[in-house]
Design a protein around this motif. Structure first.
Motif, mmCIF file in Angstrom:
data_model
loop_
_atom_site.group_PDB
_atom_site.id
_atom_site.type_symbol
_atom_site.label_atom_id
_atom_site.label_comp_id
_atom_site.label_asym_id
_atom_site.label_seq_id
_atom_site.Cartn_x
_atom_site.Cartn_y
_atom_site.Cartn_z
ATOM 1 N N ALA A 48 0.826 -1.206 0.000
ATOM 2 C CA ALA A 48 0.000 0.000 0.000
ATOM 3 C C ALA A 48 0.859 1.255 0.000
ATOM 4 C CB ALA A 48 -0.935 -0.007 1.205
ATOM 5 N N LYS A 49 1.934 1.249 0.750
ATOM 6 C CA LYS A 49 2.819 2.417 0.795
ATOM 7 C C LYS A 49 3.488 2.673 -0.556
ATOM 8 C CE LYS A 49 4.021 2.593 5.697
ATOM 9 N NZ LYS A 49 5.127 2.500 6.689
ATOM 10 N N LYS A 50 3.681 1.600 -1.304
ATOM 11 C CA LYS A 50 4.351 1.731 -2.598
ATOM 12 C C LYS A 50 3.379 1.997 -3.742
ATOM 13 C CE LYS A 50 7.947 -0.520 -5.356
ATOM 14 N NZ LYS A 50 8.859 -1.697 -5.460
ATOM 15 N N PHE A 51 2.208 1.345 -3.687
ATOM 16 C CA PHE A 51 1.282 1.414 -4.814
ATOM 17 C C PHE A 51 -0.100 1.981 -4.475
ATOM 18 C CE2 PHE A 51 4.247 -2.062 -5.914
ATOM 19 C CZ PHE A 51 4.731 -1.563 -7.114
ATOM 20 N N GLY A 52 -0.328 2.360 -3.226
ATOM 21 C CA GLY A 52 -1.612 2.945 -2.832
ATOM 22 C C GLY A 52 -2.544 1.975 -2.147
ATOM 23 N N MET A 53 -2.504 0.704 -2.541
ATOM 24 C CA MET A 53 -3.334 -0.319 -1.910
ATOM 25 C C MET A 53 -2.586 -1.641 -1.916
ATOM 26 S SD MET A 53 -7.182 0.464 -3.379
ATOM 27 C CE MET A 53 -7.961 -0.570 -2.155
ATOM 28 N N GLY A 54 -2.899 -2.474 -0.941
ATOM 29 C CA GLY A 54 -2.317 -3.806 -0.899
ATOM 30 C C GLY A 54 -3.314 -4.782 -0.311
ATOM 31 N N MET A 55 -3.367 -5.996 -0.874
ATOM 32 C CA MET A 55 -4.252 -7.026 -0.340
ATOM 33 C C MET A 55 -3.532 -8.364 -0.370
ATOM 34 S SD MET A 55 -8.122 -8.175 -1.365
ATOM 35 C CE MET A 55 -8.952 -9.471 -0.425
ATOM 36 N N VAL A 56 -3.609 -9.068 0.747
ATOM 37 C CA VAL A 56 -3.004 -10.395 0.853
ATOM 38 C C VAL A 56 -4.074 -11.383 1.311
ATOM 39 C CG1 VAL A 56 -1.247 -11.797 1.983
ATOM 40 C CG2 VAL A 56 -0.749 -9.418 1.385
ATOM 41 N N ALA A 57 -4.200 -12.481 0.584
ATOM 42 C CA ALA A 57 -5.143 -13.543 0.934
ATOM 43 C C ALA A 57 -4.357 -14.739 1.455
ATOM 44 C CB ALA A 57 -5.975 -13.947 -0.281
ATOM 45 N N PHE A 108 -6.350 -9.575 4.170
ATOM 46 C CA PHE A 108 -5.814 -8.364 4.773
ATOM 47 C C PHE A 108 -5.719 -7.286 3.697
ATOM 48 C CE2 PHE A 108 -4.215 -12.119 6.835
ATOM 49 C CZ PHE A 108 -4.354 -11.851 8.192
ATOM 50 N N ILE A 109 -6.277 -6.133 3.986
ATOM 51 C CA ILE A 109 -6.272 -5.025 3.026
ATOM 52 C C ILE A 109 -5.715 -3.783 3.715
ATOM 53 C CG2 ILE A 109 -7.685 -3.544 1.534
ATOM 54 C CD1 ILE A 109 -9.767 -5.818 1.485
ATOM 55 N N ALA A 110 -4.788 -3.111 3.046
ATOM 56 C CA ALA A 110 -4.258 -1.837 3.530
ATOM 57 C C ALA A 110 -4.457 -0.793 2.435
ATOM 58 C CB ALA A 110 -2.779 -1.968 3.889
ATOM 59 N N ILE A 111 -4.916 0.373 2.836
ATOM 60 C CA ILE A 111 -5.189 1.464 1.894
ATOM 61 C C ILE A 111 -4.410 2.701 2.333
ATOM 62 C CG2 ILE A 111 -6.973 2.938 0.871
ATOM 63 C CD1 ILE A 111 -9.007 0.706 1.597
ATOM 64 N N ASP A 112 -3.614 3.252 1.421
ATOM 65 C CA ASP A 112 -2.816 4.433 1.725
ATOM 66 C C ASP A 112 -3.678 5.684 1.568
ATOM 67 O OD1 ASP A 112 -0.923 6.365 2.110
ATOM 68 O OD2 ASP A 112 0.280 5.864 0.350
ATOM 69 N N ILE A 113 -3.974 6.333 2.670
ATOM 70 C CA ILE A 113 -4.815 7.523 2.667
ATOM 71 C C ILE A 113 -4.197 8.628 1.818
ATOM 72 C CG2 ILE A 113 -5.688 9.392 4.146
ATOM 73 C CD1 ILE A 113 -5.892 7.196 6.379
ATOM 74 N N SER A 114 -2.874 8.746 1.854
ATOM 75 C CA SER A 114 -2.203 9.831 1.131
ATOM 76 C C SER A 114 -2.337 9.700 -0.377
ATOM 77 C CB SER A 114 -0.728 9.900 1.519
ATOM 78 O OG SER A 114 -0.020 8.754 1.071
ATOM 79 N N ALA A 115 -2.768 8.519 -0.851
ATOM 80 C CA ALA A 115 -3.026 8.355 -2.282
ATOM 81 C C ALA A 115 -4.335 9.023 -2.691
ATOM 82 C CB ALA A 115 -3.063 6.869 -2.642
ATOM 83 N N PHE A 116 -5.143 9.402 -1.699
ATOM 84 C CA PHE A 116 -6.434 10.025 -1.955
ATOM 85 C C PHE A 116 -6.497 11.476 -1.487
ATOM 86 C CE2 PHE A 116 -7.095 5.503 -1.703
ATOM 87 C CZ PHE A 116 -8.048 5.220 -2.665
ATOM 88 N N THR A 117 -5.924 11.734 -0.311
ATOM 89 C CA THR A 117 -6.001 13.065 0.284
ATOM 90 C C THR A 117 -4.900 13.198 1.325
ATOM 91 O OG1 THR A 117 -7.517 14.653 1.340
ATOM 92 C CG2 THR A 117 -7.597 12.397 2.140
ATOM 93 N N GLU A 118 -4.755 14.387 1.885
ATOM 94 C CA GLU A 118 -3.783 14.572 2.954
ATOM 95 C C GLU A 118 -4.221 13.784 4.194
ATOM 96 O OE1 GLU A 118 -0.876 16.165 2.820
ATOM 97 O OE2 GLU A 118 -1.248 16.569 0.687
ATOM 98 N N VAL A 119 -3.269 13.138 4.832
ATOM 99 C CA VAL A 119 -3.592 12.308 5.988
ATOM 100 C C VAL A 119 -4.253 13.129 7.095
ATOM 101 C CG1 VAL A 119 -2.631 10.893 7.854
ATOM 102 C CG2 VAL A 119 -1.819 10.582 5.507
ATOM 103 N N ASP A 120 -3.726 14.315 7.372
ATOM 104 C CA ASP A 120 -4.302 15.147 8.427
ATOM 105 C C ASP A 120 -5.728 15.563 8.099
ATOM 106 O OD1 ASP A 120 -2.045 14.942 9.974
ATOM 107 O OD2 ASP A 120 -1.226 16.902 9.392
ATOM 108 N N ASP A 121 -6.005 15.802 6.823
ATOM 109 C CA ASP A 121 -7.374 16.164 6.424
ATOM 110 C C ASP A 121 -8.316 14.989 6.647
ATOM 111 O OD1 ASP A 121 -6.508 18.685 5.696
ATOM 112 O OD2 ASP A 121 -6.374 18.226 3.552
#
Length: 367
Positions: free
Chosen positions: A105-114, A284-297
């Motif tokens: 997710a940190k590298k590509f915006g999203m990550g999922m592992v089954a 397991f799914i991880a989503i990088d918030i910064s790929a969409f908007t500022e984390v603080d926002d």
């Protein structure tokens, strides 16, 4: 029932020592310990240290849980992976699977592992919170041995199948929703049995669709298929039991179809009358918030939503409205200086573990 609080440091040292004695490598034992104790820290007592003996130590002794975890990555892409857990420790598999999802997710915006061929991974919220600590959104789910009857059915077909979300906020605690897709789960029924309490009507049904309330009887009947948990919403459609049934099915599919793992009655833990590994599946799914908007926002908006919900008009007689993660934070504030609560039965169980594994130096802590 009287309670005794055992300091977290004592429990941590004891748990790691026991798990190592049971054949688990020390680093893995620390992961298992952290998952179980984190559940108790946040008030998820049904998935805390009380599970040490019946779910982990006993299953290792029965030969259906491998203390040494040798998981394999069987398929991998930039944002995805499939892991075969080879019936190792579910906590270790889950920790590494979510870690992989976070890195993707940190590298590509999203990550999922089954994951397939895993075992009980403990407190699902732990893995969602792993993502939250990295300013990501975390999602996880797992199937489990058959417990829930489908709407209008009485046979236990689906697991309790939690669907868990964690999201960071600007508050002192994150949003954490960690719920089974049944009204209750085995761990809570075990707590009722240990405390000598009767189950509320509507939690469990028998083969005729009637409520069962004796927890000791229910725990036996769930194993033999003579009882089933009801889905979120309860019996039938009048209170929307079909919604819980539907969500449980979503988790079952995502925990098996993507990784071609076991499902439904394949997960009973028995074959030809003999105990076998459960072969559970997780995702397991991880989503990088910064790929969409500022984390603080994001954190501020999430916090505003939660604060507005809590400030809304209350039902007469109710002092406050809660949002998911708030009660857990309050439990942590209460327990952080006290430790894990132990009732009489759990104290006796841990005394027995001390003696069985030659850890008598810990005995005074559980007396």
């Amino acid at each position: 029932m009287a309670q005794k609080f055992i300091p977290f440091e004592v429990i941590e040292n004891f748990m790691v020592s026991v798990l190592v004695k049971a054949g688990i490598p020390e680093n893995d034992a620390k992961i298992v310990t952290d998952v179980l104790i984190q559940a108790d820290k946040l008030g998820f007592d049904s998935h805390g240290v009380n599970r040490l003996k019946p779910i982990y130590l006993d299953r290792i002794k029965d030969g259906i849980l491998n203390p040494v975890t040798n998981y394999q990555i069987v398929k991998e892409g930039p944002t995805t992976a499939v892991i075969d857990g080879q019936n190792g420790m579910g906590h270790v598999i889950g920790y590494n699977a979510m870690k992989m999802a976070i890195e993707k997710a940190k590298k590509f915006g999203m990550g999922m592992v089954a994951v397939r061929n895993s075992t009980h991974y403990g407190f699902a919220g732990y893995y969602a919170l792993m993502a939250v600590k990295e300013n990501l959104i975390g999602i996880t789910g797992t199937n489990a041995r058959p417990s829930i009857a489908p709407t209008f059915g009485v046979e236990n077909m689906l697991g309790t199948n939690p669907l868990t979300f964690g999201m960071p906020t600007d508050e002192p605690f994150p949003f954490l929703l960690d719920c089974a897709t049944s009204i209750t789960q085995r761990g809570k029924i075990e707590l009722y049995e240990r405390e000598g309490k009767i189950l509320p009507k509507g939690w469990v049904i028998d083969e005729n669709g009637e409520s069962k309330t004796d927890p000791k009887e229910v725990l036996v009947d769930l194993t033999t298929g003579k009882a089933a948990l009801t889905p979120l919403g309860g019996i039938g459609e009048e209170t929307a039991g079909y919604k819980g049934y539907g969500y449980a099915t979503v988790v079952e599919i995502l925990s098996s179809a993507l990784q071609q793992g076991a499902y439904l009655k394949m997960l009973t833990g028995f074959k030809d009358g003999k105990k076998v590994p459960y072969n559970l599946g997780h995702f397991f799914i991880a989503i990088d918030i910064s790929a969409f908007t500022e984390v603080d926002d994001f954190k501020r908006t999430a916090g505003n939503i939660l604060r507005e919900l809590r400030a809304s008009k209350k039902m007469p007689g109710q002092p406050r409205i809660y949002t998911a993660g708030e009660k857990e934070y309050e439990v942590w504030k209460t327990r952080k200086d006290k430790g894990v609560p132990f009732g009489d039965e759990l104290l006796k169980e841990f005394q027995g573990i001390c003696k069985e594994y030659g850890l008598n130096e810990f005995l005074p802590s559980f007396e």
